[in-house]
Design a protein around this motif. Structure first.
Motif, PDB file in Angstrom:
ATOM      1  N   LEU A  36       0.809  -1.216   0.000  1.00  0.00           N
ATOM      2  CA  LEU A  36       0.000   0.000   0.000  1.00  0.00           C
ATOM      3  C   LEU A  36       0.848   1.274   0.000  1.00  0.00           C
ATOM      4  CD1 LEU A  36      -2.716  -1.060   2.620  1.00  0.00           C
ATOM      5  CD2 LEU A  36      -2.922  -1.098   0.125  1.00  0.00           C
ATOM      6  N   SER A  37       2.130   1.142   0.303  1.00  0.00           N
ATOM      7  CA  SER A  37       2.991   2.318   0.447  1.00  0.00           C
ATOM      8  C   SER A  37       3.292   3.016  -0.870  1.00  0.00           C
ATOM      9  CB  SER A  37       4.306   1.920   1.123  1.00  0.00           C
ATOM     10  OG  SER A  37       5.077   1.081   0.269  1.00  0.00           O
ATOM     11  N   ASN A 167      -4.222  10.922   4.355  1.00  0.00           N
ATOM     12  CA  ASN A 167      -3.200  11.541   5.198  1.00  0.00           C
ATOM     13  C   ASN A 167      -2.962  10.818   6.521  1.00  0.00           C
ATOM     14  OD1 ASN A 167      -2.614  13.611   3.370  1.00  0.00           O
ATOM     15  ND2 ASN A 167      -4.250  14.916   4.156  1.00  0.00           N
ATOM     16  N   ASP A 168      -3.804   9.844   6.817  1.00  0.00           N
ATOM     17  CA  ASP A 168      -3.649   9.069   8.056  1.00  0.00           C
ATOM     18  C   ASP A 168      -3.461   7.606   7.674  1.00  0.00           C
ATOM     19  OD1 ASP A 168      -3.985   7.614  10.442  1.00  0.00           O
ATOM     20  OD2 ASP A 168      -5.367   9.111  11.258  1.00  0.00           O
ATOM     21  N   LYS A 169      -2.218   7.155   7.615  1.00  0.00           N
ATOM     22  CA  LYS A 169      -1.909   5.809   7.129  1.00  0.00           C
ATOM     23  C   LYS A 169      -2.641   4.731   7.908  1.00  0.00           C
ATOM     24  CE  LYS A 169       0.853   7.057   3.853  1.00  0.00           C
ATOM     25  NZ  LYS A 169       0.353   6.987   2.448  1.00  0.00           N
ATOM     26  N   GLN A 170      -2.767   4.908   9.228  1.00  0.00           N
ATOM     27  CA  GLN A 170      -3.435   3.884  10.019  1.00  0.00           C
ATOM     28  C   GLN A 170      -4.899   3.749   9.637  1.00  0.00           C
ATOM     29  OE1 GLN A 170      -1.852   1.673  12.129  1.00  0.00           O
ATOM     30  NE2 GLN A 170      -3.836   0.699  11.794  1.00  0.00           N
ATOM     31  N   LYS A 171      -5.549   4.876   9.381  1.00  0.00           N
ATOM     32  CA  LYS A 171      -6.944   4.828   8.935  1.00  0.00           C
ATOM     33  C   LYS A 171      -7.049   4.090   7.604  1.00  0.00           C
ATOM     34  CE  LYS A 171      -8.941   8.927  11.137  1.00  0.00           C
ATOM     35  NZ  LYS A 171      -9.593  10.255  10.900  1.00  0.00           N
ATOM     36  N   PHE A 175      -8.865  -0.146   6.351  1.00  0.00           N
ATOM     37  CA  PHE A 175      -9.788  -0.520   5.279  1.00  0.00           C
ATOM     38  C   PHE A 175      -9.415  -1.856   4.634  1.00  0.00           C
ATOM     39  CE2 PHE A 175     -11.024   3.850   5.680  1.00  0.00           C
ATOM     40  CZ  PHE A 175     -12.347   3.898   5.243  1.00  0.00           C
ATOM     41  N   PHE A 176      -8.234  -2.394   4.979  1.00  0.00           N
ATOM     42  CA  PHE A 176      -7.764  -3.631   4.356  1.00  0.00           C
ATOM     43  C   PHE A 176      -7.643  -4.789   5.350  1.00  0.00           C
ATOM     44  CE2 PHE A 176      -6.465  -0.108   1.743  1.00  0.00           C
ATOM     45  CZ  PHE A 176      -6.756  -0.549   0.456  1.00  0.00           C
ATOM     46  N   LYS A 177      -8.141  -4.595   6.552  1.00  0.00           N
ATOM     47  CA  LYS A 177      -8.083  -5.662   7.559  1.00  0.00           C
ATOM     48  C   LYS A 177      -8.896  -6.880   7.142  1.00  0.00           C
ATOM     49  CE  LYS A 177      -8.444  -4.089  11.865  1.00  0.00           C
ATOM     50  NZ  LYS A 177      -8.911  -3.239  12.990  1.00  0.00           N
ATOM     51  N   TRP A 178      -9.847  -6.684   6.231  1.00  0.00           N
ATOM     52  CA  TRP A 178     -10.701  -7.787   5.779  1.00  0.00           C
ATOM     53  C   TRP A 178      -9.899  -8.864   5.043  1.00  0.00           C
ATOM     54  CZ3 TRP A 178     -10.818  -8.901   0.605  1.00  0.00           C
ATOM     55  CH2 TRP A 178     -10.423  -7.895  -0.289  1.00  0.00           C
ATOM     56  N   HIS A 179      -8.736  -8.540   4.536  1.00  0.00           N
ATOM     57  CA  HIS A 179      -7.946  -9.495   3.749  1.00  0.00           C
ATOM     58  C   HIS A 179      -7.644 -10.786   4.518  1.00  0.00           C
ATOM     59  CE1 HIS A 179      -6.674  -7.546  -0.106  1.00  0.00           C
ATOM     60  NE2 HIS A 179      -7.204  -6.506   0.514  1.00  0.00           N
ATOM     61  N   LYS A 180      -7.566 -10.706   5.833  1.00  0.00           N
ATOM     62  CA  LYS A 180      -7.285 -11.896   6.639  1.00  0.00           C
ATOM     63  C   LYS A 180      -8.531 -12.741   6.893  1.00  0.00           C
ATOM     64  CE  LYS A 180      -3.183 -10.394   9.196  1.00  0.00           C
ATOM     65  NZ  LYS A 180      -2.584 -10.221  10.552  1.00  0.00           N
TER      66      LYS A 180
END
Length: 230
Positions: A36-37, A167-171, A175-180
């Motif tokens: 994502l970076s 602007n907030d990388k953690q936010k 949005f991608f935590k569902w991948h697990k």
């Protein structure tokens, strides 16, 4: 669209989905963070019909204007924009979504209950957060917290929200935590579900339906029945 759980079981879409809350999901790992970076452009939109009944082109233009106030952009691919993506280069273009774009505009051409097209998969399977605009109940397809919704009355607020997330990388990571927990697949990957998709396509495309052998066989049966009747 087919939704599977982490064990590979087909779980949806269904009328009622019981998603795990995004807040309860485990954080993403460093490998996904690295992927994502590389993002650097706010949003992408792939479109060929510039005058869709849903009015999505106006929504996209408004969002483009609002994001422009923050020096961020929406790249529009296809006949309606300045970027080009020939159909035979779609995989290459979607790779750009994966590497360059934070969000993907999943704007449907018309509003109808449960009408969701491959546009949603374009975002989900290419590491971009979907921004949806359509008539479906999207919680049948995704848990809340992994997509944004575009509404004509709140485009300015939507742009502000997108900028805040970028602007907030953690936010953004959240949005991608569902991948697990879940995976999304094209219906053509499943023979069982593909049968229903083909039936739906026939019902919604009268001209194509009239040319099918199913319809012709039905007409022959109907005529035979009427001729045999007294």
């Amino acid at each position: 669209m087919i939704i599977k759980d982490k064990e590979g079981n087909v779980i949806g879409p269904k009328e009622e989905m019981h998603w795990e809350a995004v807040e309860a999901m485990m954080p993403i790992n460093d490998t996904l963070k690295a992927k994502l970076s590389t993002k650097k452009i706010a949003a992408a939109w792939f479109v060929s019909n510039c005058k869709a009944p849903s009015g999505r082109d106006l929504i996209a233009k408004q969002l483009q204007t609002e994001l422009g106030k923050y020096n961020m952009q929406v790249d529009i691919f296809g006949k309606c924009g300045k970027k080009q993506c020939p159909r035979d280069s779609m995989k290459k273009c979607l790779k750009l979504v994966e590497t360059d774009y934070y969000f993907y505009l999943s704007f449907e051409n018309s509003f109808a209950d449960d009408y969701v097209t491959e546009k949603l998969l374009n975002g989900l399977n290419n590491y971009a957060v979907p921004v949806v605009y359509g008539g479906a109940n999207y919680t049948r397809f995704m848990p809340k917290g992994i997509y944004l919704t575009a509404q004509q009355s709140r485009i300015r607020e939507l742009a502000e929200e997108m900028v805040d997330i970028i602007n907030d990388k953690q936010k953004y990571y959240d949005f991608f935590k569902w991948h697990k927990h879940y995976s999304y697949h094209n219906p053509r990957e499943s023979r069982d579900i593909d049968v229903y998709c083909k039936l739906c396509a026939l019902v919604n495309n009268q001209e194509k339906y009239l040319r099918t052998s199913v319809y012709k066989n039905f007409i022959q049966w109907w005529n035979f029945g009427n001729e045999a009747s007294p």
